[in-house]
Design a protein around this motif. Structure first.
Motif, PDB file in Angstrom:
ATOM      1  N   ALA A 107       4.444  -7.819  -1.828  1.00 13.43           N
ATOM      2  CA  ALA A 107       3.912  -7.520  -0.149  1.00 13.43           C
ATOM      3  C   ALA A 107       3.827  -9.431   0.418  1.00 13.43           C
ATOM      4  N   GLU A 140      -0.759  -0.383  -0.074  1.00  6.98           N
ATOM      5  CA  GLU A 140      -0.913  -0.852   0.827  1.00  6.98           C
ATOM      6  C   GLU A 140      -2.802  -0.607   1.696  1.00  6.98           C
ATOM      7  N   ARG A 141      -3.387  -0.113   1.055  1.00  5.68           N
ATOM      8  CA  ARG A 141      -4.967  -0.531   1.389  1.00  5.68           C
ATOM      9  C   ARG A 141      -5.808  -0.964   0.697  1.00  5.68           C
ATOM     10  N   VAL A 181      -3.698  -4.079  -1.104  1.00 10.47           N
ATOM     11  CA  VAL A 181      -2.868  -5.570  -0.748  1.00 10.47           C
ATOM     12  C   VAL A 181      -3.385  -5.609   0.705  1.00 10.47           C
ATOM     13  N   GLU A 182      -3.898  -4.282   1.268  1.00  9.13           N
ATOM     14  CA  GLU A 182      -5.072  -5.008   2.699  1.00  9.13           C
ATOM     15  C   GLU A 182      -6.513  -5.665   2.196  1.00  9.13           C
TER      16      GLU A 182
END
Length: 218
Positions: A28, A113-114, A116-117
């Motif tokens: 990421a 992705e959540r 990472v966010e």
């Protein structure tokens, strides 16, 4: 972090999970996994060696669990943010993790992705909870608020002196200890307790204590 790079320490006793998280996060942009440890007792030394701004913390580890490891990490002079990532989402785990200082609580089935966010947001000072955990906490708060109002309403039926006795019961005092503290006879304490249970519609001391606790009087 000053250079914009979020440095992450992964703490999880499952080697497959550690490997998967490391690969995912290293891929990421703007995130670097600086270390991965197998237990909560390894977190302090890893933080000494690496300038991690975020710890991705498992809850269940064999020697030092994630709650204690979070508490220790957050007690450091320059504490990292902690995101708990776990399969356990009971109310007790959530509340204990947040009280220990965690800034985030995610379930392991959260999409990559959540995760990472969440790490980016927590590093920027924005606490985050998974939607499922948020719903559970909201339900718990609503239930606690309802229990508080109900208990306060019930205890409104007792006299101030009876309330003092009820608080003594909730503190775990014996009748003799309550009598000594309130300067009354044991017989008077017993009489008050009888009146209290009748007014509250309960059958025993434990139920009296629970109502007092729900009302926030101890």
């Amino acid at each position: 972090m000053p250079d914009g790079l979020v440095r992450v320490l992964v703490a999880d006793d499952d080697p497959l999970v550690r490997s998967a998280l490391t690969m995912m996060l290293d891929g990421a942009p703007g995130i670097e996994v600086v270390a991965a440890v197998t237990d909560g007792d390894e977190v302090p030394a890893a933080l000494d060696r690496h300038a991690a701004g975020v710890v991705l913390m498992d809850l269940r580890m064999p020697r030092v669990d994630g709650i204690q490891a979070t508490r220790r990490a957050r007690a450091r002079p320059q504490p990292p943010e902690v995101v708990v990532l776990t399969t356990f989402d009971t109310d007790e785990h959530v509340v204990r993790a947040l009280r220990a200082g965690a800034s985030g609580f995610l379930l392991k089935d959260t999409p990559p992705e959540r995760i990472v966010e969440a790490i980016r947001r927590v590093a920027a000072g924005d606490p985050i909870l998974s939607p499922a955990v948020t719903r559970r906490l909201m339900a718990r708060v609503a239930a606690d608020a309802a229990a508080f109002e109900r208990a306060r309403g019930q205890l409104g039926a007792v006299s101030p002196r009876e309330r003092d006795v009820a608080v003594g019961v909730a503190r775990g005092l014996t009748n003799a200890e309550i009598a000594a503290e309130l300067t009354m006879s044991v017989a008077t304490v017993k009489a008050h307790l009888t009146h209290i249970m009748t007014k509250l519609g309960v059958d025993n001391r434990t139920q009296v204590a629970m109502l007092v606790h729900d009302a926030g009087l101890v």
